[in-house]
Design a protein around this motif. Sequence first.
Motif: not given
Length: 223
Positions: A183-203
Amino acid sequence: TGGAGFIGSAIATAALDAGHEVTVLDALLPTVHAGDWPTYLDDRAERVLADVREVTDADVTGFDVVVHQAAKVGLGVDLNDLPEYVSHNEYGTAVLLAAMARTGVQRLVLASSMVVYGEGGYTCATHGSVRPGPRSIDDLDAGRFEPPCPSCGEPLTLAIVPEDSPLDPRNAHAASKTAQEHPATSWARGASGTAVAPRAANAYRPRMPPATPSARAAPQVST
């Protein structure tokens, strides 16, 4: 969101130190917090006690960026937890994104996780890059935690997991973190927004809740 957590609070302080104005939204869930705002939370941040699943337009109006850290944490080994993971992580993210779309907030940093990849990267001397199946109960009971090659059964060598590796979530937590990204990807496309999703390991750092897998994994590795 999730700004009272051990990662969210560090992000809040870093943003404040960089000269930004910061509002922290957190539900202070009892599985993570003792019931009140933690003493380590930076006093310069404005605080909003709210569940991300109930975010309103007023909660996000006027902001330049949302750093979405709120989530149900844990490993998700009990299938009875599925509704909670879906509710907090998937539905909560959808509610937040809808409010951002209505109010014109166009930048999102979404806390994803390396668990979306399933197993880590492995290489077999004979079969090259492989993706092991689930560990067997017999192996776990015997203390054999490293998976063998799924083709020949020989030991594997650890390898780097590239960002474009196939997603293979293997528990409720991983599935819900994977679902957040779509849905973050869908939001970015539909709202002309920018989304980044860092995939963290064991913080691992001070302030982390002790009853999480990462809190146990890092000390075990260090010994």
